[in-house]
Design an enzyme around this catalytic site. Structure first.
Site, PDB file in Angstrom:
ATOM      1  N   GLY A 208       0.830  -1.209   0.000  1.00  0.00           N
ATOM      2  CA  GLY A 208       0.000   0.000   0.000  1.00  0.00           C
ATOM      3  C   GLY A 208       0.858   1.250   0.000  1.00  0.00           C
ATOM      4  N   ASN A 209       0.264   2.377   0.296  1.00  0.00           N
ATOM      5  CA  ASN A 209       1.031   3.621   0.412  1.00  0.00           C
ATOM      6  C   ASN A 209       0.399   4.516   1.458  1.00  0.00           C
ATOM      7  OD1 ASN A 209      -0.894   5.505  -0.950  1.00  0.00           O
ATOM      8  ND2 ASN A 209      -0.556   4.056  -2.626  1.00  0.00           N
TER       9      ASN A 209
END
Ligand code: PMT
Length: 421
Positions: A208-209
């Site tokens: 993810g980020n």
């Protein structure tokens, strides 16, 4: 948006009348001038003192004040209002409005008021579902009233059903949307992407980020308040979603691509603030990867092959009728990378942010961006709250849409005109 707006705010006799006090308080804090009108039945639940304390203004309860000027007051309050809101609107008052009855301050004002009408019905489940109430709502909607439907949930009667007064934020959003219909994005359909994508590794893990959704949601709210019909395609976020717009939830980059392609069909502009993963795991594991499992190498390491995700924005380069704005999240050589992305994705505008700078980029309430225009102009903006950054972006988009309306040709993009350092 609400600053300086005159709101005539009717409150009817239902238990949700106490919740209307919070709406009036928030309106006052936002700078609106709120004239509250209580029906006789509302006064059985709440007092005029509650509302005058919160609105900092007189509250109106009767047509028959002994001073004699009240008879004209409903005309004056109606004439000066930018918006008439009735919240909660009871079944009885909806019936009175539908049939044009004018037997108290609120209903006479409603007849005399040329401003748009927003109704927020709240009542017991069966009363709301009753064919008479539904027919009255339909009639009022046909005449141009905006109806914010009640929510499903626990009701004062003890049952769970439809009829709950919506939360304050939803009512304020609907008011902003209604007031925004004369804004510079009125009649435009826009799509915004927000948040980050998640690429599964196995059923419990993902790549993810750090996108919170703040920048995308600020863009969506600003567009809504300027009159646009907004659709937001939302990945993973860590903040509350806005009201008053269509929301499509996605998880992976491929899902975001599919959703964007569906919703842009009739859109005028697409602004992609989402942080989209450039790579995904080629073959996510079907079960949780265990330490010491066969997947592990002899030295305890694990191999994972990543493959390129499609570039959603770049793929839409042929959608000439769609104005496309991209963001660039950079950690080094911002100008060079941003200018290259503007050209390679054939964008109309690119918003570059240095995401390692303090108070900028991911998760921060503020952002420091540089706008790269298709005609080669480079426009640095000072550090600003994300809502102000959104305002600046839509200002530019509005100009571009107007230019586009008056032209048939797309502007030429010459990569040589962009600075490279
Ligand atoms: O959500 P916040 O916490 O408020 O943070 C805001 C933000 C930092 C996420 C935002 O300001 C931002 O920079 N968003 C873009 C992040 C990004 O993916 O940048 P990029 O340089 O990798 O991509 C360039 C553009 O192409 C972006 O508009 C992106 O949405 C788009 N893209 C990227 C990859 C891909 N496969 N498809 C795309 O369409």
């Amino acid at each position: 948006m609400l600053q300086g707006k005159r709101i005539a705010f009717g409150v009817c006799g239902g238990i949700a009348a106490y919740k209307a006090a919070d709406v009036v308080s928030k309106l006052q804090q936002a700078g609106a001038l709120v004239d509250v009108i209580l029906t006789e039945h509302a006064e059985a639940f709440v007092t005029a003192l509650t509302f005058s304390t919160l609105s900092h203004r007189p509250v109106y309860t009767t047509l028959w004040e002994p001073t004699g000027d009240a008879a004209a007051r409903h005309i004056e309050l109606g004439a000066r209002a930018d918006l008439l809101v009735i919240a909660p609107a009871t079944a009885h008052t909806l019936a009175r409005l539908a049939h044009g009855l004018a037997d108290d301050m609120l209903t006479t004002l409603a007849l005399a008021c040329p401003a748009p009408l927003l109704l927020v019905p709240a009542m017991e489940h069966h009363m709301y579902q009753h064919p008479a109430t539904q027919a009255n709502l339909r009639l009022l909607a046909e005449r141009g009233a905006t109806i914010l439907p009640p929510e499903v949930g626990h009701l004062a009667s003890g049952i769970v059903g439809i009829g709950r007064f919506p939360e304050t934020a939803a009512i304020l959003a609907e008011m902003r949307r209604r007031l925004g219909r004369s804004g510079d994005l009125a009649g435009r359909r826009v799509v915004v992407t927000a948040g980050g994508t998640r690429e599964p590794i196995d059923p419990v893990r993902y790549i993810g980020n750090r996108s919170s959704g703040l920048m995308g949601f600020a863009l969506a709210e600003e567009a809504r308040d300027r009159g646009a019909e907004v659709t937001v395609v939302v990945g993973a976020v860590s903040v509350r979603e806005p009201f008053g717009m269509t929301i499509r939830h996605v998880s992976t980059a491929l899902e975001m691509r599919e959703a964007v392609r569906e919703v842009i069909a009739k859109a005028d502009a697409l602004v992609m603030a989402a942080a989209v993963a450039d790579y995904r795991v080629e073959h996510p594991a079907r079960h949780k990867i265990k330490k010491g499992s066969q997947a592990e190498n002899a030295d305890g390491s694990l191999n994972m092959r990543l493959v390129r995700n499609p570039d959603i924005l770049a793929e839409l380069a042929d959608a000439r009728a769609l104005l496309r704005v991209g963001f660039a999240a950079e950690t080094t050589d911002l100008t060079e990378h941003a200018a290259r992305k503007l050209v390679s994705k054939q964008l109309d505008l690119l918003v570059a942010n240095d995401v390692v700078r303090e108070n900028s980029g991911f998760g921060s309430a503020t952002n420091e961006v540089t706008l790269f225009h298709a005609d080669g102009r480079v426009e640095p903006l000072p550090p600003l709250p994300k809502r102000d950054v959104a305002r600046a972006i839509w200002d530019r988009v509005v100009s571009l849409l107007r230019e586009r309306d008056s032209e048939t040709e797309m502007p030429e993009r010459d990569p040589a005109t962009f600075p490279t350092a």
